[in-house]
Design an enzyme around this catalytic site. Structure first.
Site, PDB file in Angstrom:
ATOM      1  N   ARG A 182       5.746   1.376  -0.202  1.00 20.22           N
ATOM      2  CA  ARG A 182       6.565   2.257   0.627  1.00 20.22           C
ATOM      3  C   ARG A 182       7.941   2.513   0.033  1.00 20.22           C
ATOM      4  O   ARG A 182       8.497   3.597   0.205  1.00 20.22           O
ATOM      5  CB  ARG A 182       6.654   1.673   2.046  1.00 20.22           C
ATOM      6  CG  ARG A 182       5.281   1.677   2.760  1.00 20.22           C
ATOM      7  CD  ARG A 182       5.295   0.777   3.975  1.00 20.22           C
ATOM      8  NE  ARG A 182       5.635  -0.586   3.610  1.00 20.22           N
ATOM      9  CZ  ARG A 182       6.051  -1.516   4.460  1.00 20.22           C
ATOM     10  NH1 ARG A 182       6.179  -1.212   5.736  1.00 20.22           N
ATOM     11  NH2 ARG A 182       6.344  -2.736   4.040  1.00 20.22           N
TER      12      ARG A 182
ATOM     13  N   PRO B 127      -1.410   0.598  -4.138  1.00 22.17           N
ATOM     14  CA  PRO B 127      -2.420   1.508  -3.584  1.00 22.17           C
ATOM     15  C   PRO B 127      -2.084   1.780  -2.126  1.00 22.17           C
ATOM     16  O   PRO B 127      -1.712   0.867  -1.399  1.00 22.17           O
ATOM     17  CB  PRO B 127      -3.707   0.684  -3.684  1.00 22.17           C
ATOM     18  CG  PRO B 127      -3.267  -0.744  -3.673  1.00 22.17           C
ATOM     19  CD  PRO B 127      -1.915  -0.781  -4.302  1.00 22.17           C
TER      20      PRO B 127
ATOM     21  N   GLU C 296      -3.912   4.015   0.886  1.00 21.05           N
ATOM     22  CA  GLU C 296      -4.971   4.908   1.331  1.00 21.05           C
ATOM     23  C   GLU C 296      -4.378   6.054   2.156  1.00 21.05           C
ATOM     24  O   GLU C 296      -3.534   5.835   3.023  1.00 21.05           O
ATOM     25  CB  GLU C 296      -5.954   4.107   2.181  1.00 21.05           C
ATOM     26  CG  GLU C 296      -7.327   4.695   2.230  1.00 21.05           C
ATOM     27  CD  GLU C 296      -7.717   5.110   3.627  1.00 21.05           C
ATOM     28  OE1 GLU C 296      -7.188   4.517   4.569  1.00 21.05           O
ATOM     29  OE2 GLU C 296      -8.527   6.031   3.750  1.00 21.05           O
TER      30      GLU C 296
ATOM     31  N   CYS D 245      -6.575  -5.290   3.334  1.00 20.50           N
ATOM     32  CA  CYS D 245      -6.552  -4.198   4.306  1.00 20.50           C
ATOM     33  C   CYS D 245      -6.742  -4.735   5.722  1.00 20.50           C
ATOM     34  O   CYS D 245      -7.730  -5.419   6.007  1.00 20.50           O
ATOM     35  CB  CYS D 245      -7.627  -3.176   3.968  1.00 20.50           C
ATOM     36  SG  CYS D 245      -7.545  -1.753   5.070  1.00 20.50           S
TER      37      CYS D 245
HETATM   38  C1  LIG Z   1      -0.569   3.737   4.670  1.00 23.45           C
HETATM   39  C2  LIG Z   1      -0.896   2.518   3.850  1.00 23.45           C
HETATM   40  C3  LIG Z   1      -2.075   2.491   3.129  1.00 23.45           C
HETATM   41  C4  LIG Z   1      -2.410   1.361   2.366  1.00 23.45           C
HETATM   42  N1  LIG Z   1      -3.570   1.367   1.655  1.00 23.45           N
HETATM   43  C5  LIG Z   1      -3.880   0.300   0.868  1.00 23.45           C
HETATM   44  C6  LIG Z   1      -5.037   0.297   0.045  1.00 23.45           C
HETATM   45  O1  LIG Z   1      -5.811   1.266  -0.019  1.00 23.45           O
HETATM   46  N2  LIG Z   1      -5.283  -0.822  -0.694  1.00 23.45           N
HETATM   47  C7  LIG Z   1      -4.451  -1.909  -0.688  1.00 23.45           C
HETATM   48  O2  LIG Z   1      -4.718  -2.901  -1.367  1.00 23.45           O
HETATM   49  N3  LIG Z   1      -3.338  -1.920   0.061  1.00 23.45           N
HETATM   50  C8  LIG Z   1      -3.024  -0.846   0.822  1.00 23.45           C
HETATM   51  N4  LIG Z   1      -1.863  -0.843   1.543  1.00 23.45           N
HETATM   52  C9  LIG Z   1      -0.914  -1.974   1.398  1.00 23.45           C
HETATM   53  C10 LIG Z   1       0.109  -1.671   0.287  1.00 23.45           C
HETATM   54  O3  LIG Z   1      -0.528  -1.574  -0.976  1.00 23.45           O
HETATM   55  C11 LIG Z   1       1.192  -2.766   0.206  1.00 23.45           C
HETATM   56  O4  LIG Z   1       0.553  -3.998  -0.027  1.00 23.45           O
HETATM   57  C12 LIG Z   1       2.012  -2.857   1.488  1.00 23.45           C
HETATM   58  O5  LIG Z   1       2.425  -1.575   1.914  1.00 23.45           O
HETATM   59  C13 LIG Z   1       3.259  -3.730   1.264  1.00 23.45           C
HETATM   60  O6  LIG Z   1       4.018  -3.266   0.187  1.00 23.45           O
HETATM   61  P1  LIG Z   1       5.308  -2.322   0.380  1.00 23.45           P
HETATM   62  O7  LIG Z   1       6.226  -3.021   1.363  1.00 23.45           O
HETATM   63  O8  LIG Z   1       5.893  -2.204  -0.994  1.00 23.45           O
HETATM   64  O9  LIG Z   1       4.828  -1.022   0.943  1.00 23.45           O
HETATM   65  C14 LIG Z   1      -1.532   0.250   2.322  1.00 23.45           C
HETATM   66  C15 LIG Z   1      -0.331   0.295   3.049  1.00 23.45           C
HETATM   67  C16 LIG Z   1      -0.006   1.400   3.799  1.00 23.45           C
HETATM   68  C17 LIG Z   1       1.311   1.415   4.562  1.00 23.45           C
END
Ligand SMILES: Cc1cc2nc3c(=O)[nH]c(=O)nc-3n(C[C@H](O)[C@H](O)[C@H](O)COP(=O)(O)O)c2cc1C
Length: 329
Positions: A228, A8, A10, A102
């Protein structure tokens, strides 16, 4: 087969993007942007705005490609998270996920997200109340970080989630204080995975197929969640699945991705107020430029544009020559 979930995010991973990314293949499940819960049961329209997949008459709570979508809730009041979880389940949500990760100040100030990690008993209370109220046929899952100020409480947090009856725990392998700074501590997720009797999903910093294999071997988790990495390389899940199957796969070219970006932009036009229209496009391009040099050029051209006409013209200028050369013409 090991599962890959789309994280997810946001403000970025919305209905049109879920549709497009799951269409490319390799993604087994998605989670919506969070629905913020205070002290009321939210109306159906709030859930439907963040999760239009709930309105599908064919396959409720699935993307058009058929990938299930969980509804994510964020809040610190057990009773209200539970009631909204029940509502999401009644609306057909594939699962109810609770956000304990978050880091945003505004969210934590309102007693939701990562700040609850400071007191694992509160994580327990929120999950327990929700698990008790949501029908057993709908999984209740949680998404956490390793801790708030530091990473030390991760086992307490994981035990709290397991004892409360969470059906799955996704762990972003950092504390809130770590923000998004590398590295991701996949080994800590491994300790959790060994300590609890509940499926654990490793998340954080999976950018490439090689990262995927390392994250799984360091954590011992079969399943991963990627955010990401999938935004910067939209067919990463497909590449991973091909690697698992030992199949050849030719990654998407920038031209193919740019056409997807345009499609996403066009589909999003009627969904968001005009003044916000370019924001999600720019957010996605900001991720894509990590992987595709062409996205950097594109991002630099659109980043200051505010009007629909200007953004449309930018697409025409940048994609026109590519499309004119494409064999489809
Ligand atoms: C812009 C942005 C928005 C995010 N929004 C949420 C969210 O709504 N809910 C959530 O559980 N995590 C949210 N996250 C965290 C991501 O789900 C994820 O845990 C985090 O980016 C690490 O994983 P990744 O390295 O694969 O991106 C958000 C991260 C980013 C960068």
């Amino acid at each position: 087969m090991p599962q890959i979930a789309l994280a997810p995010m946001e403000g970025v991973v919305d209905y049109p993007l879920r549709n497009l990314l799951t269409r490319l293949g390799g993604i087994d499940s998605c989670v919506t942007e969070f629905v913020r819960v205070t002290d009321q049961t939210l109306p159906r329209k709030v859930f439907a705005r963040l999760c239009p997949e709930l309105l599908s008459v064919v396959d409720v709570s699935r993307t058009p490609a058929g990938t299930p979508v969980a509804v994510q809730l964020l809040g610190g009041k057990p009773e209200w998270v539970a009631r909204n979880g029940r509502k999401a389940a009644q609306l057909g949500a594939a699962a109810v996920d609770i956000n304990f990760g978050c880091p945003a100040k505004t969210v934590n100030k309102h007693d939701g997200g990562a700040c609850l990690l400071q007191t694992p008993e509160r994580v327990y209370d929120v999950i327990k109340a929700t698990r008790d109220l949501v029908p057993q046929t709908t999984p209740v899952t949680a998404k956490v970080r390793l801790g708030y100020l530091d990473r030390s409480p991760y086992l307490d947090i994981a035990h709290a989630a397991a004892e409360a009856g969470a059906n799955r725990l996704t762990v972003h392998a950092r504390s809130k204080a770590d923000g998004y700074r590398p590295p991701a501590y996949w080994d800590c997720v491994g300790h959790i995975n060994s300590a609890v009797d509940m499926p654990v999903v490793v998340n954080g910093d999976i950018w490439t197929v090689a990262d995927y294999h390392r994250a799984r071997s360091e954590s011992g988790c079969s399943d991963v969640m990627i955010g990401r990495g999938l935004l910067s390389c939209p067919d990463l899940a497909r590449q991973i699945k091909a690697s698992l199957a030992g199949e050849d796969y030719i990654p998407l070219s920038w031209l193919a991705v740019a056409q997807l970006v345009r499609e996403h932009y066009e589909v999003s036009k009627p969904l968001f107020p005009k003044k916000y229209l370019g924001n999600r496009l720019k957010q996605w391009l900001a991720h894509l430029k990590r992987h595709y040099p062409g996205a950097q050029v594109f991002f630099d051209s659109v980043k200051t544009l505010r009007t629909e006409a200007a953004i449309d013209a930018c697409f025409d200028t940048l994609l026109g020559p590519y499309i004119a050369q494409s064999p489809a013409d």
